[in-house]
Scaffold this active site. Structure first.
Site, short mmCIF file in Angstrom:
data_model
loop_
_atom_site.label_atom_id
_atom_site.label_comp_id
_atom_site.label_asym_id
_atom_site.label_seq_id
_atom_site.Cartn_x
_atom_site.Cartn_y
_atom_site.Cartn_z
N ASP A 133 2.04 -3.33 4.36
CA ASP A 133 1.75 -2.29 3.39
C ASP A 133 2.40 -0.97 3.79
O ASP A 133 2.78 -0.77 4.95
CB ASP A 133 0.23 -2.07 3.29
CG ASP A 133 -0.43 -3.03 2.32
OD1 ASP A 133 0.29 -3.81 1.66
OD2 ASP A 133 -1.68 -3.00 2.22
N ASP A 134 2.51 -0.06 2.81
CA ASP A 134 2.82 1.36 3.02
C ASP A 134 4.29 1.66 3.27
O ASP A 134 4.63 2.71 3.83
CB ASP A 134 1.96 1.95 4.16
CG ASP A 134 0.48 1.83 3.88
OD1 ASP A 134 0.09 2.12 2.75
OD2 ASP A 134 -0.28 1.44 4.79
N HIS A 249 -3.61 0.42 -2.21
CA HIS A 249 -3.87 1.19 -1.01
C HIS A 249 -5.38 1.20 -0.78
O HIS A 249 -6.15 1.61 -1.66
CB HIS A 249 -3.33 2.61 -1.20
CG HIS A 249 -3.24 3.42 0.05
ND1 HIS A 249 -2.57 2.98 1.18
CD2 HIS A 249 -3.72 4.65 0.35
CE1 HIS A 249 -2.63 3.92 2.12
NE2 HIS A 249 -3.33 4.94 1.64
#
Length: 395
Positions: A133-134, A249
């Site tokens: 992620d991210d 998120h």
């Protein structure tokens, strides 16, 4: 199983049963001289249960277990069943033969079932997809994710379109060979405030409570819709992808109000779910850590949200992953936790990690990514990066 093999299995089962009986008798005799029988007998039975638990895994059912012990929950189940049955049968005036052989039959059924479950897990084909992620949050995050993907140690990644480095990260990902399309990492809990959305960003708990309050829900829903559509448009601009795979998120996409909006977007064809099986063979210290850092509570909440989301996704014709790992030990997917998570998953499943090189926390704070600044300042980001670098490449 042919007749000779069945007889061999029966002999082994009997030998382990006899050993457990000897252990029970020995402990009972040893403790009986200085403890009441009502206390010495359960201790002896527990000790015998441990002997049977290990013996049946390592000897009786070694073909199924590969010489490894059963998960500890089978020992707890066996002990609870036996204590309950042995307490109940005398109250029913059961004959002696029933009192003697009922626990034996139940134990055989329990260990046979445990062996079949372990065999099924060992035979599960394929490997889980490893997802990060991210991407787009910071140059340190991007460099770690891109390096892992290029080396074949990472399958997919989610793009945080409001992140400071999102444009360069999206372009760099598209230049890689043999990678999957990026996933939109929907962010409603931090980052720059969307236009005409005074209540966003908002925390996970605030969005959950807002979903449940009728007076707040209507206004909040309109803002969530604005933010979701804005991020979809931005994602398409950066990647050129028309069909969108989406996650969230802090898993915010699974909140009922947010999911309701997500399901209305025609571009979305896949949504991440978090049906996470509890890993086996973990030391007690890791379970205590999961309890202390809130991982178990988070796991319970997201299991419930996934259960509610699955039916809605199916009804909308949107696909998803089968199972998932990365909630129970969020941010600490390295070492034993990573190994156990991988062993609990198979083909079609998804394992989440957050690898990163050191990040610029000042830049993240300036862009209002306060939670991420704290999360990515942890040395665990480098631990996860190194753990994934040590994995065998895909394919």
């Amino acid at each position: 199983m042919n007749l000779p093999a069945a007889l061999n299995r029966l002999v082994r089962y009997g030998a382990i049963g006899l050993l457990a009986a000897v252990v029970h008798a020995g402990v009972l005799m040893g403790l009986g001289s200085w403890l009441p029988l009502s206390l010495a007998n359960p201790i002896g039975f527990l000790t015998a249960s441990v002997a049977g638990y290990l013996g049946h895994a390592l000897v009786t059912f070694r073909e199924e277990t590969g010489g490894r012990r059963f998960p500890r929950r089978w020992l707890l189940l066996q002990y609870a069943v036996n204590i309950s049955v042995c307490s109940l049968l005398p109250l029913l005036d059961a004959p002696t033969v029933v009192l003697v052989f009922t626990p034996t039959v139940l134990n055989a059924l329990i260990w046979n079932r445990a062996a079949r479950v372990v065999l099924h897990q060992r035979q599960r084909s394929g490997c889980p997809a490893i997802h990060a992620d991210d991407l787009g949050l910071d140059a340190g995050v991007d460099s770690a994710i891109l390096e892992l993907a290029e080396a074949g140690r990472l399958t997919s990644a989610s793009l945080l379109v409001a992140g400071p480095t999102a444009p360069s990260a999206a372009a760099a990902w598209q230049s890689l060979a043999n990678t999957q399309p990026l996933v939109l990492h929907l962010c409603l809990t931090e980052g720059p405030q969307p236009q005409d959305c005074p209540d966003l960003p908002a925390g996970f708990g605030d969005l959950l409570l807002g979903s449940l309050r009728p007076a707040k829900r209507h206004a909040l829903r309109a803002q969530v819709e604005t933010a979701v559509q804005s991020q979809i448009h931005r994602f398409q601009q950066l990647t050129g992808q028309r069909q969108i795979h989406l996650d969230g998120h802090q898993h915010v996409h699974l909140l009922p109000l947010v999911l309701e909006v997500v399901l209305e977007q025609r571009e979305i064809v896949w949504v991440r779910t978090t049906a996470e099986p509890l890993p086996q063979g973990l030391p007690l210290t890791l379970w205590i850590k999961a309890l202390n850092n809130g991982g178990l509570l988070k796991w319970l909440v997201l299991q419930s949200l996934t259960w509610l989301a699955r039916r809605r996704l199916t009804h909308a014709g949107i696909s998803s992953n089968r199972r998932f790992a990365g909630v129970l030990f969020t941010g600490q997917m390295a070492g034993v936790a990573l190994e156990a998570a991988q062993e609990s998953l198979g083909d079609g499943d998804l394992l989440l990690a957050h690898p990163a090189a050191p990040v610029s926390t000042n830049q993240l704070m300036q862009r209002h990514f306060h939670r991420s600044a704290e999360f990515f300042s942890s040395p665990w980001r480098q631990h996860e990066w190194n753990a994934l670098k040590a994995r065998v490449p895909h394919g």
